[in-house]
Design a protein around this motif. Sequence first.
Motif, mmCIF file in Angstrom:
data_model
loop_
_atom_site.group_PDB
_atom_site.id
_atom_site.type_symbol
_atom_site.label_atom_id
_atom_site.label_comp_id
_atom_site.label_asym_id
_atom_site.label_seq_id
_atom_site.Cartn_x
_atom_site.Cartn_y
_atom_site.Cartn_z
ATOM 1 N N ARG A 148 0.807 -1.223 0.000
ATOM 2 C CA ARG A 148 0.000 0.000 0.000
ATOM 3 C C ARG A 148 0.835 1.266 0.000
ATOM 4 O O ARG A 148 0.337 2.340 -0.346
ATOM 5 C CB ARG A 148 -0.930 -0.004 1.218
ATOM 6 C CG ARG A 148 -1.964 -1.099 1.158
ATOM 7 C CD ARG A 148 -2.748 -1.239 2.446
ATOM 8 N NE ARG A 148 -3.546 -2.468 2.432
ATOM 9 C CZ ARG A 148 -4.217 -2.946 3.457
ATOM 10 N NH1 ARG A 148 -4.225 -2.268 4.608
ATOM 11 N NH2 ARG A 148 -4.891 -4.069 3.357
ATOM 12 N N ARG A 187 -2.464 -7.882 -5.202
ATOM 13 C CA ARG A 187 -3.331 -6.794 -5.645
ATOM 14 C C ARG A 187 -4.370 -6.457 -4.585
ATOM 15 O O ARG A 187 -4.621 -5.280 -4.293
ATOM 16 C CB ARG A 187 -4.038 -7.184 -6.952
ATOM 17 C CG ARG A 187 -4.926 -6.066 -7.492
ATOM 18 C CD ARG A 187 -5.785 -6.524 -8.651
ATOM 19 N NE ARG A 187 -4.994 -6.816 -9.829
ATOM 20 C CZ ARG A 187 -4.748 -8.051 -10.286
ATOM 21 N NH1 ARG A 187 -5.244 -9.109 -9.648
ATOM 22 N NH2 ARG A 187 -4.048 -8.236 -11.377
ATOM 23 N N ALA A 188 -4.960 -7.480 -3.984
ATOM 24 C CA ALA A 188 -5.986 -7.242 -2.968
ATOM 25 C C ALA A 188 -5.404 -6.549 -1.741
ATOM 26 O O ALA A 188 -6.042 -5.664 -1.154
ATOM 27 C CB ALA A 188 -6.640 -8.565 -2.569
ATOM 28 N N ARG A 190 -2.854 -4.529 -1.720
ATOM 29 C CA ARG A 190 -2.642 -3.135 -2.130
ATOM 30 C C ARG A 190 -3.941 -2.342 -2.108
ATOM 31 O O ARG A 190 -3.974 -1.173 -1.714
ATOM 32 C CB ARG A 190 -2.048 -3.107 -3.537
ATOM 33 C CG ARG A 190 -1.810 -1.691 -4.090
ATOM 34 C CD ARG A 190 -1.568 -1.721 -5.579
ATOM 35 N NE ARG A 190 -2.746 -2.216 -6.300
ATOM 36 C CZ ARG A 190 -2.748 -2.499 -7.606
ATOM 37 N NH1 ARG A 190 -1.641 -2.381 -8.312
ATOM 38 N NH2 ARG A 190 -3.863 -2.933 -8.180
ATOM 39 N N ASP A 191 -5.036 -3.012 -2.494
ATOM 40 C CA ASP A 191 -6.309 -2.309 -2.643
ATOM 41 C C ASP A 191 -7.130 -2.241 -1.360
ATOM 42 O O ASP A 191 -8.254 -1.745 -1.369
ATOM 43 C CB ASP A 191 -7.138 -2.967 -3.746
ATOM 44 C CG ASP A 191 -6.490 -2.809 -5.123
ATOM 45 O OD1 ASP A 191 -5.600 -1.941 -5.262
ATOM 46 O OD2 ASP A 191 -6.870 -3.550 -6.044
ATOM 47 N N GLY A 192 -6.586 -2.781 -0.241
ATOM 48 C CA GLY A 192 -7.251 -2.565 1.043
ATOM 49 C C GLY A 192 -7.822 -3.774 1.738
ATOM 50 O O GLY A 192 -8.532 -3.616 2.741
#
Length: 207
Positions: A148, A187-188, A190-192
């Motif tokens: 993140r 990816r998940a 990174r996306d929260g």
Amino acid sequence: MGKQANIRLDEAVRAAAEERAKRRGLSLQGYVADLIEQDVNESRAAFMAGAAGFLASYAERFEAEFGEDRYPVSRTGCRRTRRGTPREPEGRPRVDPGGGAADPRRSQVVDYGVPIAADARHRAEILGQEVYPEPHHKAAALLCELARQPSLEVRNLLFAATVTAAYLTACGLPVSPGLDTVLPLARAARDGLSVREVAAQIKTWTS
């Protein structure tokens, strides 16, 4: 000068340690220091081996999925700090000419505070209790923090996932190659996705 630490040992353990120290011509404190250094070196070697293995298995897949995955850039082409202050002109990643940009170890660090924060987070304690008690919890904290908050010029998600896998390997839990969940989880994270959910999925990496 290093600080001296007092370690309590029961009598049998202390006697055995003193005997081994004597055979090696060391004080008890020196013997214990050697054991700690050996353990640290073994953990470091396992970490680096885990990183190398992960990169061999996943670097090309991350490259195909995420491309350069560059440090955030403003519309004017200047890198910015978290507070929005321009850092430097945009340009090609500064990469060791002896290797490729796909290896995050060869990418220039833009923000040293991020890996320092990630290290502090996965070791966090409250009232003497670990916030992240198990290896997969600590690994999840590392992945979330590094994914993140980009810290490299390029290959930030690959770096985050590599550190995570290397940490697990250093804990004696090497990551299985060929997992289809690695890229989606990076990816998940990174996306929260919450750290608890990330930890639950990371646990499957080593099973």
